[in-house]
Design an enzyme around this catalytic site. Structure first.
Site, PDB file in Angstrom:
ATOM      1  N   ASP A  59      77.652 -36.714 -17.990  1.00  0.00           N
ATOM      2  CA  ASP A  59      78.917 -35.905 -17.894  1.00  0.00           C
ATOM      3  C   ASP A  59      79.929 -37.228 -17.895  1.00  0.00           C
ATOM      4  O   ASP A  59      79.170 -38.354 -17.882  1.00  0.00           O
ATOM      5  CB  ASP A  59      79.359 -35.460 -16.170  1.00  0.00           C
ATOM      6  CG  ASP A  59      80.600 -35.625 -16.106  1.00  0.00           C
ATOM      7  OD1 ASP A  59      81.553 -36.538 -16.849  1.00  0.00           O
ATOM      8  OD2 ASP A  59      80.823 -34.786 -15.317  1.00  0.00           O
ATOM      9  N   TYR A 150      98.045 -33.682 -23.381  1.00  0.00           N
ATOM     10  CA  TYR A 150      96.343 -33.852 -23.796  1.00  0.00           C
ATOM     11  C   TYR A 150      97.798 -34.661 -25.345  1.00  0.00           C
ATOM     12  O   TYR A 150      96.404 -35.232 -26.041  1.00  0.00           O
ATOM     13  CB  TYR A 150      96.685 -32.312 -24.576  1.00  0.00           C
ATOM     14  CG  TYR A 150      95.310 -32.021 -26.146  1.00  0.00           C
ATOM     15  CD1 TYR A 150      94.643 -31.852 -25.801  1.00  0.00           C
ATOM     16  CD2 TYR A 150      95.966 -31.458 -27.273  1.00  0.00           C
ATOM     17  CE1 TYR A 150      93.281 -32.253 -26.506  1.00  0.00           C
ATOM     18  CE2 TYR A 150      95.677 -31.180 -28.109  1.00  0.00           C
ATOM     19  CZ  TYR A 150      93.949 -31.906 -27.928  1.00  0.00           C
ATOM     20  OH  TYR A 150      92.725 -31.565 -28.929  1.00  0.00           O
ATOM     21  N   LYS A 154      95.561 -37.310 -27.285  1.00  0.00           N
ATOM     22  CA  LYS A 154      95.536 -38.156 -28.586  1.00  0.00           C
ATOM     23  C   LYS A 154      96.221 -39.084 -29.239  1.00  0.00           C
ATOM     24  O   LYS A 154      95.397 -39.325 -30.525  1.00  0.00           O
ATOM     25  CB  LYS A 154      95.318 -36.835 -29.378  1.00  0.00           C
ATOM     26  CG  LYS A 154      94.012 -35.109 -28.338  1.00  0.00           C
ATOM     27  CD  LYS A 154      92.980 -35.920 -29.129  1.00  0.00           C
ATOM     28  CE  LYS A 154      91.499 -34.678 -28.629  1.00  0.00           C
ATOM     29  NZ  LYS A 154      90.698 -34.772 -28.838  1.00  0.00           N
TER      30      LYS A 154
HETATM   31  N1  NAP Z   1      89.324 -26.158 -30.776  1.00  0.00           N
HETATM   32  C1  NAP Z   1      90.572 -26.399 -31.042  1.00  0.00           C
HETATM   33  O1  NAP Z   1      91.493 -25.885 -32.089  1.00  0.00           O
HETATM   34  C2  NAP Z   1      90.717 -28.436 -31.733  1.00  0.00           C
HETATM   35  C3  NAP Z   1      91.386 -28.586 -32.710  1.00  0.00           C
HETATM   36  C4  NAP Z   1      92.092 -30.091 -33.249  1.00  0.00           C
HETATM   37  C5  NAP Z   1      91.417 -30.896 -31.895  1.00  0.00           C
HETATM   38  N2  NAP Z   1      90.230 -30.627 -31.412  1.00  0.00           N
HETATM   39  C6  NAP Z   1      89.431 -31.379 -31.217  1.00  0.00           C
HETATM   40  O2  NAP Z   1      88.181 -31.313 -31.321  1.00  0.00           O
HETATM   41  C7  NAP Z   1      87.318 -32.132 -29.914  1.00  0.00           C
HETATM   42  C8  NAP Z   1      85.899 -30.570 -29.620  1.00  0.00           C
HETATM   43  O3  NAP Z   1      86.681 -29.809 -29.372  1.00  0.00           O
HETATM   44  P1  NAP Z   1      85.948 -27.851 -29.555  1.00  0.00           P
HETATM   45  O4  NAP Z   1      87.791 -26.990 -29.958  1.00  0.00           O
HETATM   46  O5  NAP Z   1      84.785 -28.205 -29.780  1.00  0.00           O
HETATM   47  O6  NAP Z   1      85.461 -27.647 -28.017  1.00  0.00           O
HETATM   48  P2  NAP Z   1      84.478 -27.009 -26.763  1.00  0.00           P
HETATM   49  O7  NAP Z   1      83.943 -26.029 -27.509  1.00  0.00           O
HETATM   50  O8  NAP Z   1      85.289 -26.820 -25.715  1.00  0.00           O
HETATM   51  O9  NAP Z   1      84.306 -28.217 -26.389  1.00  0.00           O
HETATM   52  C9  NAP Z   1      84.305 -29.201 -25.733  1.00  0.00           C
HETATM   53  C10 NAP Z   1      83.018 -30.215 -25.967  1.00  0.00           C
HETATM   54  O10 NAP Z   1      82.830 -31.279 -25.179  1.00  0.00           O
HETATM   55  C11 NAP Z   1      82.331 -31.661 -24.168  1.00  0.00           C
HETATM   56  N3  NAP Z   1      82.932 -32.047 -22.687  1.00  0.00           N
HETATM   57  C12 NAP Z   1      83.937 -31.676 -21.664  1.00  0.00           C
HETATM   58  N4  NAP Z   1      84.134 -32.617 -20.932  1.00  0.00           N
HETATM   59  C13 NAP Z   1      83.451 -33.365 -20.464  1.00  0.00           C
HETATM   60  C14 NAP Z   1      82.400 -34.231 -19.973  1.00  0.00           C
HETATM   61  N5  NAP Z   1      82.798 -34.495 -18.581  1.00  0.00           N
HETATM   62  N6  NAP Z   1      81.293 -34.665 -19.782  1.00  0.00           N
HETATM   63  C15 NAP Z   1      80.782 -34.914 -21.250  1.00  0.00           C
HETATM   64  N7  NAP Z   1      80.814 -33.525 -22.093  1.00  0.00           N
HETATM   65  C16 NAP Z   1      81.991 -33.235 -21.804  1.00  0.00           C
HETATM   66  C17 NAP Z   1      81.463 -30.088 -23.495  1.00  0.00           C
HETATM   67  O11 NAP Z   1      80.730 -30.457 -23.963  1.00  0.00           O
HETATM   68  P3  NAP Z   1      79.746 -28.947 -21.792  1.00  0.00           P
HETATM   69  O12 NAP Z   1      80.494 -27.713 -22.673  1.00  0.00           O
HETATM   70  O13 NAP Z   1      78.618 -29.119 -22.142  1.00  0.00           O
HETATM   71  O14 NAP Z   1      80.432 -29.587 -20.619  1.00  0.00           O
HETATM   72  C18 NAP Z   1      82.139 -29.676 -25.080  1.00  0.00           C
HETATM   73  O15 NAP Z   1      80.815 -29.785 -25.873  1.00  0.00           O
HETATM   74  C19 NAP Z   1      88.220 -31.884 -29.013  1.00  0.00           C
HETATM   75  O16 NAP Z   1      88.075 -33.183 -29.040  1.00  0.00           O
HETATM   76  C20 NAP Z   1      88.748 -31.592 -29.045  1.00  0.00           C
HETATM   77  O17 NAP Z   1      89.888 -32.002 -28.615  1.00  0.00           O
HETATM   78  C21 NAP Z   1      90.014 -29.121 -31.162  1.00  0.00           C
END
Ligand code: NAP
Length: 236
Positions: A59, A150, A154
């Site tokens: 975490d 957010y 970022k």
């Molecule tokens: N999806 C989009 O549209 C988008 C667009 C722009 C940027 N992003 C960025 O891309 C990155 C990945 O996003 P995603 O879309 O892949 O999101 P996601 O599927 O929700 O994955 C989020 C990840 O962060 C981990 N996480 C969250 N809280 C945590 C904590 N307290 N400790 C350890 N790990 C934690 C989660 O782990 P667990 O589930 O195992 O807790 C998961 O692996 C993020 O930084 C996000 O801001 C996403």
């Protein structure tokens, strides 16, 4: 382009939509990986899929960054790269955002990668191809309704990425940012249920940009890659 085979890389958020694809793509290139996340089932299953990779349950908000980095370096026998992908989104008006909400999003999206980078530095200095990739967002440069916390987190991540890139430039430690628009993951489903999933960027496309940034070590340097949805306006 450099050879990625044998690179030792820690990926945070590897249990999530984008992080898992980055892990798969880097593993295909022969990288050895430590994958972090809180979801044991997803992490163990992914590590089982990818030869030479380990799942380190963590975490990131609670655990000490130095412990995570040290454990990762022990598992891999060093560290060449850090991909800060873990993140959370908050979709809330300014008035409805509590102090706890604000602190949660700033901590995970900005404070955690900052101190993971700090802890990783001694190991990266021992690497022949050291690299950090921070996953920001198009919101690192823009503002959208309901995304003030957010966006603040970022923007902070991109600001520190730029400064760190300059600070470490002479040492040959490359620091990059990838700034995606909406990507087809559980996060996008939570924050933008209004967007048809067929209009979202695929996680594999984001993984491609990360792979490119790590491989690209020519005379030129690519600082960041911004990638927007195909149906949103270019340069906007
Ligand atoms: N999806 C989009 O549209 C988008 C667009 C722009 C940027 N992003 C960025 O891309 C990155 C990945 O996003 P995603 O879309 O892949 O999101 P996601 O599927 O929700 O994955 C989020 C990840 O962060 C981990 N996480 C969250 N809280 C945590 C904590 N307290 N400790 C350890 N790990 C934690 C989660 O782990 P667990 O589930 O195992 O807790 C998961 O692996 C993020 O930084 C996000 O801001 C996403």
């Amino acid at each position: 382009m450099i050879e990625l085979s044998g690179m030792k890389i820690l990926i945070t958020g590897a249990t999530g939509g984008i992080g898992a694809e980055i892990a798969r793509m880097l593993s295909q290139e022969g990288c050895r990986l430590v994958l972090t996340g809180r979801n044991d089932q997803a992490g163990l299953s992914l590590a089982g899929e990818l030869a030479g990779s380990f799942f380190l349950p963590a975490d990131l908000v609670e655990d000490e960054p130095y412990d995570i980095i040290t454990r990762s370096a022990e598992l891999l026998g060093g560290l060449d790269g850090l991909v800060n992908c873990a993140g959370m989104v908050l979709s809330r008006t300014l008035e409805d955002t509590s102090l706890d909400d604000f602190e949660d999003v700033m901590t995970l999206n900005a404070r955690v990668p900052y101190f993971l980078c700090q802890a990783a530095l001694p190991f990266l200095r021992d690497s022949s191809r050291p690299v950090i990739v921070n996953i920001g967002s198009v919101v690192s440069k823009k503002g959208y309704p309901l995304q003030s916390a957010y966006a603040a987190s970022k923007h902070a991540l991109l600001g520190f990425t730029k400064s760190l890139a300059a600070e470490l430039f002479e040492e040959g430690i490359r620091v990059h940012a990838v700034l995606p628009g909406g990507v087809d993951t559980p996060m996008a489903a939570r924050v933008r249920p209004d967007i048809d999933t067929s209009d979202l960027i695929s996680p594999e496309e984001i993984a491609e940009t990360v792979r490119f940034l790590i491989r690209f070590r020519g005379k030129g340097v690519v600082d960041e890659i911004e990638i927007h949805r195909g149906n949103s306006l270019p340069w906007n």
